[in-house]
Scaffold this active site. Sequence first.
Site, mmCIF file in Angstrom:
data_model
loop_
_atom_site.group_PDB
_atom_site.id
_atom_site.type_symbol
_atom_site.label_atom_id
_atom_site.label_comp_id
_atom_site.label_asym_id
_atom_site.label_seq_id
_atom_site.Cartn_x
_atom_site.Cartn_y
_atom_site.Cartn_z
ATOM 1 N N LEU A 46 10.703 22.140 -35.933
ATOM 2 C CA LEU A 46 12.193 22.103 -35.651
ATOM 3 C C LEU A 46 12.528 20.663 -35.660
ATOM 4 O O LEU A 46 12.043 19.919 -34.921
ATOM 5 C CB LEU A 46 12.532 22.850 -34.401
ATOM 6 C CG LEU A 46 12.819 24.196 -34.314
ATOM 7 C CD1 LEU A 46 13.105 24.852 -32.900
ATOM 8 C CD2 LEU A 46 13.698 24.652 -35.266
ATOM 9 N N ASP A 47 13.480 20.258 -36.435
ATOM 10 C CA ASP A 47 14.014 18.863 -36.281
ATOM 11 C C ASP A 47 14.412 18.682 -34.888
ATOM 12 O O ASP A 47 14.687 19.399 -33.871
ATOM 13 C CB ASP A 47 15.715 18.882 -37.032
ATOM 14 C CG ASP A 47 15.323 19.155 -38.410
ATOM 15 O OD1 ASP A 47 14.167 18.786 -39.202
ATOM 16 O OD2 ASP A 47 16.316 19.377 -39.150
ATOM 17 N N PRO A 48 14.396 17.277 -34.418
ATOM 18 C CA PRO A 48 14.541 16.818 -32.978
ATOM 19 C C PRO A 48 16.151 17.211 -32.663
ATOM 20 O O PRO A 48 15.918 17.789 -31.528
ATOM 21 C CB PRO A 48 14.393 15.317 -33.234
ATOM 22 C CG PRO A 48 13.510 15.010 -34.376
ATOM 23 C CD PRO A 48 13.892 16.136 -35.599
ATOM 24 N N ALA A 50 17.379 19.963 -33.086
ATOM 25 C CA ALA A 50 17.467 21.344 -33.027
ATOM 26 C C ALA A 50 16.813 21.923 -31.539
ATOM 27 O O ALA A 50 16.084 21.241 -31.043
ATOM 28 C CB ALA A 50 16.822 22.034 -34.094
ATOM 29 N N ARG A 181 19.797 21.624 -43.203
ATOM 30 C CA ARG A 181 20.669 20.538 -43.370
ATOM 31 C C ARG A 181 21.136 20.395 -44.706
ATOM 32 O O ARG A 181 22.400 20.158 -44.971
ATOM 33 C CB ARG A 181 19.953 19.428 -43.144
ATOM 34 C CG ARG A 181 19.626 18.961 -41.749
ATOM 35 C CD ARG A 181 18.684 17.966 -41.518
ATOM 36 N NE ARG A 181 17.339 18.372 -41.720
ATOM 37 C CZ ARG A 181 16.670 17.547 -42.383
ATOM 38 N NH1 ARG A 181 16.849 16.234 -42.624
ATOM 39 N NH2 ARG A 181 15.267 17.946 -42.705
#
Length: 304
Positions: A46-48, A50, A181
């Site tokens: 997961l993106d930071p 998120a 994104r």
Amino acid sequence: MAKRRGGRNVTGVLLFDKPAGVTSNKALQQVKRLFGARKAGHTGSLDPLATGLLPICFGDATKVSGFLLDADKRYVVTCKLGVATDTGDAEGTERDRAEVPALDEEAVERGLTGFRGPIDQLPPMYSAIKHQGQRLYDLARQGVEVEREPRRVEIYDLQLVAVRGDELELSVHCSKGTYIRTLAEDIAQALGTVGHVCALRRLGLGPYQDPAMWTEEMLAARAEQGREALDATLLPMDSALQQYTGVELADDLAYFVVQGQPVFVPKAPSEGWLRLYDRGGNFLGMGQALDDGRIGPKRLVARR
């Protein structure tokens, strides 16, 4: 002599609620230390920015983590319109601005229609995809941009939750490999402006849909009660595989499967992956239906 890996043997799946501002790998290491586990891995980053569902597999469960990597995902995302960033999210540097047209729910719905079903996405430069051995995000940080090939993904469901000024809240159910994104940027473009993700939460992954999740604070409180209380937060490893048919094996067939030998099981499915169990209900691992009608063991778990 190879150095023995420290930690204790723990097996199971933790449904971790990742906080914002933490990388998936850092979250993994924090949880692994808390459990004192010898072996653990997560099931896709997961993106930071998120938050939300990050399944962490311990011990033998790491053998089935790949099935979760391939699973569909569900998110709630907030898209900020009018500003684009180099990373596609709020952690990046502003690279463009545009006016936001007057939008109501009807106008947004019209813009969303082209993003349901199979779509092609251009992977962002800030991604883990490799180009000639280098991660794209490493090249992006050096100011280098390279050509990328579009990738086909599928948006199973896309719903408008709310329009709040220059922000859209959307629910997304998508296939593996979907970049939220990029989806947010493309939707903003379809609405006549630019945009980026300012909030993202993962709610579901594969068989885990709207599950109860454990925060780091909740786990720390459990750890104070002892290892038994902490281990009670883990799900059995086959919980990650409920989308596949289960097959119970007779004792003699289970014996051969554990030895890694294919077996013929009457009335078993003739294609795809299968969960394999002995007559006692013990999970043996994953098998695959072979062309000759047998089941071939592919991902076996250790017998204790």
